[in-house]
Scaffold this motif. Structure first.
Motif, short mmCIF file in Angstrom:
data_model
loop_
_atom_site.label_atom_id
_atom_site.label_comp_id
_atom_site.label_asym_id
_atom_site.label_seq_id
_atom_site.Cartn_x
_atom_site.Cartn_y
_atom_site.Cartn_z
N TYR A 163 -0.60 6.05 13.29
CA TYR A 163 -0.45 5.48 11.96
C TYR A 163 0.49 4.29 11.98
O TYR A 163 1.42 4.22 12.78
CB TYR A 163 0.05 6.55 10.99
N GLU A 190 -2.15 -4.24 7.85
CA GLU A 190 -2.99 -3.18 7.28
C GLU A 190 -2.36 -1.80 7.46
O GLU A 190 -2.87 -0.95 8.19
CB GLU A 190 -4.39 -3.22 7.90
N ASP A 193 -0.97 2.09 7.02
CA ASP A 193 -1.47 3.35 6.49
C ASP A 193 -0.54 3.91 5.43
O ASP A 193 -0.94 4.75 4.62
CB ASP A 193 -1.61 4.38 7.62
N LEU A 194 0.72 3.46 5.44
CA LEU A 194 1.72 3.90 4.46
C LEU A 194 2.78 2.81 4.33
O LEU A 194 3.10 2.13 5.32
CB LEU A 194 2.34 5.23 4.87
N THR A 224 -4.84 -2.38 -1.62
CA THR A 224 -4.59 -1.28 -0.69
C THR A 224 -4.46 0.03 -1.44
O THR A 224 -3.97 0.07 -2.57
CB THR A 224 -3.29 -1.53 0.12
N ASN A 225 -4.93 1.09 -0.81
CA ASN A 225 -4.74 2.43 -1.36
C ASN A 225 -3.78 3.23 -0.49
O ASN A 225 -3.68 4.45 -0.61
CB ASN A 225 -6.08 3.16 -1.49
N ALA A 226 -3.06 2.54 0.42
CA ALA A 226 -2.08 3.22 1.27
C ALA A 226 -1.01 3.88 0.41
O ALA A 226 -0.54 3.28 -0.57
CB ALA A 226 -1.43 2.23 2.24
N LEU A 273 0.72 11.22 5.14
CA LEU A 273 -0.21 10.82 6.20
C LEU A 273 -1.21 11.94 6.51
O LEU A 273 -2.35 11.66 6.88
CB LEU A 273 0.55 10.43 7.46
N VAL A 300 -3.85 11.44 4.12
CA VAL A 300 -4.67 10.30 4.53
C VAL A 300 -5.66 10.73 5.60
O VAL A 300 -6.84 10.38 5.57
CB VAL A 300 -3.77 9.15 5.06
N ARG A 315 -10.11 10.60 5.84
CA ARG A 315 -10.66 9.48 6.61
C ARG A 315 -12.17 9.56 6.78
O ARG A 315 -12.82 8.56 7.03
CB ARG A 315 -9.98 9.40 7.97
N LYS A 337 -3.01 7.41 -5.39
CA LYS A 337 -3.38 8.76 -4.94
C LYS A 337 -3.46 9.72 -6.12
O LYS A 337 -4.40 10.51 -6.24
CB LYS A 337 -2.38 9.27 -3.91
#
Length: 233
Positions: free
Chosen positions: A4, A47, A49-50, A73-75, A118, A121, A125, A155
């Motif tokens: 990640y 880019e 992930d969080l 972004t939807n992180a 995470l 997440v 995926r 989220k």
């Protein structure tokens, strides 16, 4: 095992270095910057992930930055802040944030929160779609597709919408929504649900003040209507 990427945005270099060190100890790829302009460029190239985001950035409010990038972004975004006021926390979580950690903070607690987000997440995926008349929920990108438009959600916004979508055309109580999304009994302020519903309406309704998609059911809660129409308030 997934690797990640964590993006840290804080105007304090010492904080950035501490968080980065703990991220790398966990095997994450991490990078940091100190202001909103740099963060916007890094968001595109890195880019993440969080995102770990300070509420007070140099020359910019982190909450405003969060709200402005939610279309890109939807992180998950974990806020760091020295502010303990409920008003600031509510604003941060209502405008796209997924978690809130106050300074001074325990790096171990912060990392536990990061890993928890995470994990969620990771479970999302694999692309999943839920198709309803007039809209499609994408569980991978946490977005809703309406016609030719894709709308990215936070989220918690997506959790609320997906639960209502699985009970489409049926009223869902405020308590049920609160317990599902926040994972607690209704001992906290359930008005938080109303704030997130309002944000969803702003993104999904032509006229949020006269909602036709996410309607209020008086005395109960809310209902997602599969087709336009229905009374709202």
């Amino acid at each position: 095992m997934d690797t990640y990427k964590i993006m840290i945005v804080d105007d304090d270099p010492h904080i950035c270095e501490i968080v980065q060190a703990y991220c790398e100890r966990e095997g994450f790829i991490s990078t940091y910057c100190h202001n909103g302009a740099e963060a916007r460029m890094l968001l595109t190239s890195f880019e993440p992930d969080l995102i770990v985001l300070d509420v007070l950035l140099a020359n910019e409010n982190g909450i405003d930055w969060c709200r402005n990038v939610r279309g890109y972004t939807n992180a998950p975004i974990v806020f760091l802040s020295s502010h303990e006021e409920d008003e600031v926390k509510i604003s941060a979580l209502s405008d796209g944030g997924d978690d809130y950690v106050t300074k001074p903070f325990s790096p171990g607690v912060l990392m536990a929160k990061i890993k928890a987000h995470l994990r969620r997440v990771s479970t999302g995926r694999k692309e999943q779609l839920l198709e309803l008349p007039g809209l499609t929920l994408d569980f991978y990108s946490q977005s809703v597709i309406m016609g030719s438009e894709t709308i990215f959600l936070s989220k918690k916004e997506f959790s609320l919408l997906s639960f209502m979508a699985q009970n489409v055309n049926r009223a869902v109580s405020v308590d049920a929504l609160f317990q599902l999304v926040w994972g607690t009994e209704s001992l906290e302020d359930t008005r938080t649900v109303a704030v997130h519903i309002s944000n969803l309406r702003k993104k999904m309704e032509i006229d949020p003040a006269h909602a036709e998609r996410i309607v209020t059911v008086r005395g109960t809660g809310y209902m997602l209507v599969a087709r336009g129409g229905g009374q709202s308030s």
